[in-house]
Every structure is written in C-alpha cells, then in structure tokens.
Write an enzyme that holds these catalytic residues in place. Structure first.
Site, PDB file in Angstrom:
ATOM      1  N   ILE A  11       0.853  -1.200   0.000  1.00  0.00           N
ATOM      2  CA  ILE A  11       0.000   0.000   0.000  1.00  0.00           C
ATOM      3  C   ILE A  11       0.890   1.252   0.000  1.00  0.00           C
ATOM      4  O   ILE A  11       1.783   1.384   0.828  1.00  0.00           O
ATOM      5  CB  ILE A  11      -0.902   0.023   1.266  1.00  0.00           C
ATOM      6  CG1 ILE A  11      -1.753  -1.258   1.355  1.00  0.00           C
ATOM      7  CG2 ILE A  11      -1.756   1.281   1.321  1.00  0.00           C
ATOM      8  CD1 ILE A  11      -2.919  -1.325   0.394  1.00  0.00           C
ATOM      9  N   ASN A  66      -2.215   2.260 -12.106  1.00  0.00           N
ATOM     10  CA  ASN A  66      -2.260   0.885 -11.605  1.00  0.00           C
ATOM     11  C   ASN A  66      -3.038   0.019 -12.580  1.00  0.00           C
ATOM     12  O   ASN A  66      -3.974   0.489 -13.220  1.00  0.00           O
ATOM     13  CB  ASN A  66      -2.966   0.886 -10.238  1.00  0.00           C
ATOM     14  CG  ASN A  66      -3.101  -0.506  -9.652  1.00  0.00           C
ATOM     15  OD1 ASN A  66      -2.134  -1.269  -9.584  1.00  0.00           O
ATOM     16  ND2 ASN A  66      -4.305  -0.869  -9.228  1.00  0.00           N
ATOM     17  N   HIS A 107      -5.473  -3.240 -12.609  1.00  0.00           N
ATOM     18  CA  HIS A 107      -6.277  -4.109 -11.721  1.00  0.00           C
ATOM     19  C   HIS A 107      -6.967  -5.171 -12.579  1.00  0.00           C
ATOM     20  O   HIS A 107      -7.566  -4.843 -13.597  1.00  0.00           O
ATOM     21  CB  HIS A 107      -7.306  -3.272 -10.955  1.00  0.00           C
ATOM     22  CG  HIS A 107      -8.092  -4.101  -9.999  1.00  0.00           C
ATOM     23  ND1 HIS A 107      -7.571  -4.545  -8.801  1.00  0.00           N
ATOM     24  CD2 HIS A 107      -9.334  -4.639 -10.087  1.00  0.00           C
ATOM     25  CE1 HIS A 107      -8.458  -5.304  -8.184  1.00  0.00           C
ATOM     26  NE2 HIS A 107      -9.551  -5.369  -8.942  1.00  0.00           N
ATOM     27  N   GLU A 153      -6.229   8.149  -3.001  1.00  0.00           N
ATOM     28  CA  GLU A 153      -6.001   7.631  -1.646  1.00  0.00           C
ATOM     29  C   GLU A 153      -6.955   6.505  -1.258  1.00  0.00           C
ATOM     30  O   GLU A 153      -6.814   5.917  -0.196  1.00  0.00           O
ATOM     31  CB  GLU A 153      -6.050   8.783  -0.638  1.00  0.00           C
ATOM     32  CG  GLU A 153      -4.808   9.660  -0.777  1.00  0.00           C
ATOM     33  CD  GLU A 153      -4.826  10.897   0.110  1.00  0.00           C
ATOM     34  OE1 GLU A 153      -5.269  10.790   1.263  1.00  0.00           O
ATOM     35  OE2 GLU A 153      -4.399  11.958  -0.372  1.00  0.00           O
TER      36      GLU A 153
HETATM   37  C1  GAR Z   1      -1.713  -8.974 -12.349  1.00  0.00           C
HETATM   38  O1  GAR Z   1      -2.822  -9.751 -12.710  1.00  0.00           O
HETATM   39  C2  GAR Z   1      -2.166  -7.610 -11.844  1.00  0.00           C
HETATM   40  O2  GAR Z   1      -3.268  -7.111 -12.547  1.00  0.00           O
HETATM   41  C3  GAR Z   1      -2.526  -7.943 -10.426  1.00  0.00           C
HETATM   42  O3  GAR Z   1      -1.545  -8.854 -10.001  1.00  0.00           O
HETATM   43  C4  GAR Z   1      -1.013  -9.564 -11.126  1.00  0.00           C
HETATM   44  C5  GAR Z   1       0.487  -9.354 -11.156  1.00  0.00           C
HETATM   45  O4  GAR Z   1       1.102 -10.141 -12.132  1.00  0.00           O
HETATM   46  N1  GAR Z   1      -2.578  -6.761  -9.629  1.00  0.00           N
HETATM   47  C6  GAR Z   1      -3.394  -6.613  -8.599  1.00  0.00           C
HETATM   48  O5  GAR Z   1      -4.173  -7.471  -8.214  1.00  0.00           O
HETATM   49  C7  GAR Z   1      -3.307  -5.259  -7.889  1.00  0.00           C
HETATM   50  N2  GAR Z   1      -4.461  -5.033  -7.089  1.00  0.00           N
HETATM   51  P1  GAR Z   1       2.564  -9.823 -12.687  1.00  0.00           P
HETATM   52  O6  GAR Z   1       3.494  -9.668 -11.475  1.00  0.00           O
HETATM   53  O7  GAR Z   1       2.922 -11.036 -13.491  1.00  0.00           O
HETATM   54  O8  GAR Z   1       2.494  -8.579 -13.519  1.00  0.00           O
END
Ligand code: GAR
Length: 208
Positions: free
Chosen positions: A93, A108, A110, A148
């Site tokens: 975070i 970001n 998601h 935030e």
């Molecule tokens: C991805 O699917 C990304 O969208 C997610 O984690 C994975 C990371 O994969 N992110 C989240 O959940 C953030 N809230 P990577 O390390 O292979 O890119």
C-alpha cells in the site's frame, strides 16, 4: 522523454509487457528508468536486470512504520527522477504522502472491471476467485490513476473478455493477462507519456 518507474511485487509479467513494448517502440516518449520491488525475491527483478534496468528493493518489513516506508519509496522515486509511476502487480500500500506528491502520475493495473471485485483484499488470484464465485459472464482489467482510496482513481482504459463455464481462477487470470493486461497497460503508459490523458474531475478523457 518521460522517466517511468515501475513498482512490482511478483512475477512481473506486466513489467515484461512494458519492457517489450518499449523495445518495440510502442511506448512513445517514455523510458523505464527504474524498477522498485516490495519483495526481495520477486522474479520481476530478474526481468529488469536482464535488460539493464536498475532495480531496487524497498520492503515494508525493513521499516519501523509506514511513514518511514513511504519516505523510502519517495526517495527511490525522486532518485530515479520519475515522471510517471506504474504499479504493475504491486501488492504493497502506498501512503498518502507518495500519492499526493505524484497526484495523477501514478497508474495501476487491476485484474477486474472496476468497480467490480476491487478495493481492499482484492488482489491477484483472489480477484478471479471472487468473479467466478459470483458467476459473472464477463470480466476484464482496468488501468486507472491511483488516489487515496484503493482502486478508486479515474479509469483510463478498460477491456473485457467472456468467462468460460470451465474456467478456474488460474485459467481466467492467464486469459485476462494475455488478452487484456499486457496490452492495455503499455497502451495507457504510452498515452500518458504522449500527454493524451486528460483528467476531468473523477474521470479521464483520452485525446486520440
Ligand atoms: C496482475 O494480474 C495484476 O493485474 C494484479 O496482479 C497480477 C500481477 O502479475 N494486480 C493486482 O491485483 C493489484 N491489485 P505480474 O506480477 O505477473 O504482472
């Protein structure tokens, strides 16, 4: 040319997509100058090193409190002269001091269609488990600015795919990554670096 810092925590396939897109000339007016990992053993660090991008580790557990951690993140970002901060699978975070300093300069990815399956506790595979549990027929991924509140900032790009009856969290995660995340994250980064994203209140307008 804008300096891009990429924050990671895990496998780094989204970082790889950014590296490949930069090498192919698909990221216009931007260069990845630094990778910052919240985990010392993240494979993403190897991906950065392979192509000569300096990578540093800033682990929350090394700092007494979140304020000191935020200061360490801020100094790593300042050192890299980052104009844009990309959270690519970053599972830590970021505090208010970092977010305020880089207002509308942190994006970001998601792995769901925000505002579904997002916010506190929704990350990585858990997002896909929740989508399958609910029985949604489509899901997708979202690139957004970071404010935030978790997963609440202005949406930049979003795309969807169909959910199959026989999907598991793992198969769904892979399809969302391959078909959506690895495309829309580099695209959003390029749009930002080209100055084509306008923030209007809590929304964005893309100037194509
Ligand atoms: C991805 O699917 C990304 O969208 C997610 O984690 C994975 C990371 O994969 N992110 C989240 O959940 C953030 N809230 P990577 O390390 O292979 O890119």
């Amino acid at each position: 040319m804008l300096n891009i810092a990429v924050l990671v925590s895990g496998g780094g396939t989204n970082l790889q997509a950014l590296i490949d897109s930069e090498r192919n000339g698909e990221i216009k007016n931007g260069k990845i100058v630094r990778v910052i990992s919240s985990k010392a053993d993240a494979y993403a660090i190897e991906r950065a090193k392979k192509v000569g991008i300096p990578a540093v580790v800033v682990e929350r557990k090394k700092y007494e409190n979140s304020q000191q951690y935020d200061e360490a993140i801020l100094s790593a970002l300042e050192e890299s002269k980052a104009d844009l901060v990309v959270l690519a699978g970053f599972m830590s975070i970021l505090g208010a001091s970092v977010i305020r300093k880089y207002e509308n300069k942190i994006i970001n990815i998601h792995p769901a269609l925000i505002p579904s399956f997002c916010g506190k506790g929704f990350y990585g595979l858990k997002v896909h488990e929740a989508a399958l549990e609910k029985g949604v027929k489509v899901t997708g991924a979202t690139v957004h600015f970071v404010n935030e509140i978790a997963d609440d900032g202005a949406i930049i790009l979003q795309e969807c795919i169909k959910v199959n009856d026989d999907d598991t969290p793992q198969t769904l995660q892979r399809r969302v990554m391959e078909n959506i995340e690895w495309k829309i994250l580099p695209k959003a980064v390029s749009l930002f670096c080209e100055g084509k994203i306008e923030v209007v209140g809590s929304k964005t307008k893309i100037k194509e």
